[in-house]
Write a protein that holds these residues in place. Structure first.
Motif, PDB file in Angstrom:
ATOM      1  N   UNK A  59       0.844  -1.190   0.000  1.00 33.32           N
ATOM      2  CA  UNK A  59       0.000   0.000   0.000  1.00 33.32           C
ATOM      3  C   UNK A  59       0.880   1.241   0.000  1.00 33.32           C
ATOM      4  N   UNK A  60       0.888   1.901  -1.150  1.00 34.07           N
ATOM      5  CA  UNK A  60       1.764   3.054  -1.320  1.00 34.07           C
ATOM      6  C   UNK A  60       1.003   4.357  -1.081  1.00 34.07           C
ATOM      7  N   UNK A  61       1.694   5.287  -0.498  1.00 32.78           N
ATOM      8  CA  UNK A  61       1.116   6.587  -0.131  1.00 32.78           C
ATOM      9  C   UNK A  61       0.802   7.415  -1.371  1.00 32.78           C
ATOM     10  N   UNK A  62      -0.393   7.979  -1.389  1.00 31.68           N
ATOM     11  CA  UNK A  62      -0.761   8.901  -2.472  1.00 31.68           C
ATOM     12  C   UNK A  62      -0.980  10.323  -1.953  1.00 31.68           C
ATOM     13  N   UNK A  63      -0.985  10.474  -0.612  1.00 27.96           N
ATOM     14  CA  UNK A  63      -1.143  11.842  -0.079  1.00 27.96           C
ATOM     15  C   UNK A  63       0.196  12.556  -0.046  1.00 27.96           C
ATOM     16  N   UNK A  64       1.282  11.789  -0.154  1.00 30.86           N
ATOM     17  CA  UNK A  64       2.657  12.317  -0.204  1.00 30.86           C
ATOM     18  C   UNK A  64       3.127  12.921   1.107  1.00 30.86           C
ATOM     19  N   UNK A  65       2.351  12.704   2.180  1.00 38.15           N
ATOM     20  CA  UNK A  65       2.728  13.272   3.479  1.00 38.15           C
ATOM     21  C   UNK A  65       3.261  12.191   4.425  1.00 38.15           C
ATOM     22  N   UNK A  66       3.363  10.958   3.960  1.00 41.45           N
ATOM     23  CA  UNK A  66       3.830   9.868   4.824  1.00 41.45           C
ATOM     24  C   UNK A  66       5.227  10.144   5.380  1.00 41.45           C
ATOM     25  N   UNK A  67       5.495   9.610   6.555  1.00 43.25           N
ATOM     26  CA  UNK A  67       6.839   9.707   7.141  1.00 43.25           C
ATOM     27  C   UNK A  67       7.646   8.454   6.839  1.00 43.25           C
ATOM     28  N   UNK A  68       7.073   7.563   6.054  1.00 42.92           N
ATOM     29  CA  UNK A  68       7.759   6.321   5.700  1.00 42.92           C
ATOM     30  C   UNK A  68       7.595   6.053   4.206  1.00 42.92           C
ATOM     31  N   UNK A  69       8.045   6.994   3.360  1.00 40.25           N
ATOM     32  CA  UNK A  69       7.843   6.801   1.922  1.00 40.25           C
ATOM     33  C   UNK A  69       8.595   5.579   1.403  1.00 40.25           C
ATOM     34  N   UNK A  70       8.051   4.856   0.439  1.00 36.79           N
ATOM     35  CA  UNK A  70       6.841   5.155  -0.330  1.00 36.79           C
ATOM     36  C   UNK A  70       5.563   4.591   0.299  1.00 36.79           C
ATOM     37  N   UNK A  71       5.657   4.069   1.515  1.00 42.42           N
ATOM     38  CA  UNK A  71       4.519   3.357   2.098  1.00 42.42           C
ATOM     39  C   UNK A  71       3.568   4.278   2.866  1.00 42.42           C
ATOM     40  N   UNK A  72       2.300   3.925   2.834  1.00 41.52           N
ATOM     41  CA  UNK A  72       1.306   4.629   3.641  1.00 41.52           C
ATOM     42  C   UNK A  72       1.585   4.354   5.109  1.00 41.52           C
ATOM     43  N   UNK A  73       1.599   5.385   5.933  1.00 41.30           N
ATOM     44  CA  UNK A  73       1.774   5.202   7.378  1.00 41.30           C
ATOM     45  C   UNK A  73       0.570   5.733   8.153  1.00 41.30           C
ATOM     46  N   UNK A  74      -0.505   6.009   7.437  1.00 35.93           N
ATOM     47  CA  UNK A  74      -1.735   6.455   8.107  1.00 35.93           C
ATOM     48  C   UNK A  74      -1.855   7.962   8.234  1.00 35.93           C
ATOM     49  N   UNK A  75      -0.824   8.700   7.848  1.00 33.11           N
ATOM     50  CA  UNK A  75      -0.829  10.160   7.964  1.00 33.11           C
ATOM     51  C   UNK A  75      -2.018  10.773   7.220  1.00 33.11           C
ATOM     52  N   UNK A  76      -2.458  10.127   6.128  1.00 30.26           N
ATOM     53  CA  UNK A  76      -3.567  10.698   5.336  1.00 30.26           C
ATOM     54  C   UNK A  76      -4.822  10.882   6.154  1.00 30.26           C
ATOM     55  N   UNK A  77      -4.973  10.104   7.244  1.00 36.17           N
ATOM     56  CA  UNK A  77      -6.182  10.215   8.070  1.00 36.17           C
ATOM     57  C   UNK A  77      -6.231  11.530   8.824  1.00 36.17           C
ATOM     58  N   UNK A  78      -5.091  12.138   9.026  1.00 34.12           N
ATOM     59  CA  UNK A  78      -5.029  13.384   9.803  1.00 34.12           C
ATOM     60  C   UNK A  78      -5.080  14.629   8.935  1.00 34.12           C
ATOM     61  N   UNK A  79      -5.220  14.449   7.623  1.00 28.51           N
ATOM     62  CA  UNK A  79      -5.238  15.609   6.736  1.00 28.51           C
ATOM     63  C   UNK A  79      -6.631  16.219   6.697  1.00 28.51           C
ATOM     64  N   UNK A  80      -6.684  17.537   6.582  1.00 29.11           N
ATOM     65  CA  UNK A  80      -7.972  18.242   6.538  1.00 29.11           C
ATOM     66  C   UNK A  80      -8.673  17.943   5.214  1.00 29.11           C
TER      67      UNK A  80
END
Ligand code: FES
Length: 80
Positions: A59-80
């Motif tokens: 599962x790769x990050x598409x919000x580009x704000x992850x702290x563990x690129x290229x993987x999703x780390x859940x950061x997208x849930x905290x975006x407005x």
């Protein structure tokens, strides 16, 4: 480190092959998400090259704000 623009506030599951090099889009401008298509040219961003040890779905990050690129780390849930 500066992060790219949000492409989508959700990861994408992709089948990746062991031994192959992939380039994850860091700038958020690629039309070939989650991978680089060269759209970062002229920006301060560079794609992130990576490989996987085993052929698998990741599962790769598409919000580009992850702290563990290229993987999703859940950061997208905290975006407005
Ligand atoms: S999609 Fe970027 S952290 Fe989940």
């Amino acid at each position: 480190m500066k992060k790219g623009e949000v492409y989508k506030k959700a990861p994408i599951g992709v089948e990746l092959e062991a031994g192959k090099t992939y380039y994850w889009c860091a700038c958020g401008k690629s039309s070939n998400q989650p991978f680089c298509d060269g759209s970062h040219k002229g920006t301060e961003f560079q794609p992130k090259a990576f490989e996987v040890k085993e052929t698998s779905k990741q599962y790769l990050c598409q919000c580009k704000q992850t702290n563990n690129p290229p993987y999703c780390d859940g950061t997208h849930r905290n975006l407005e």
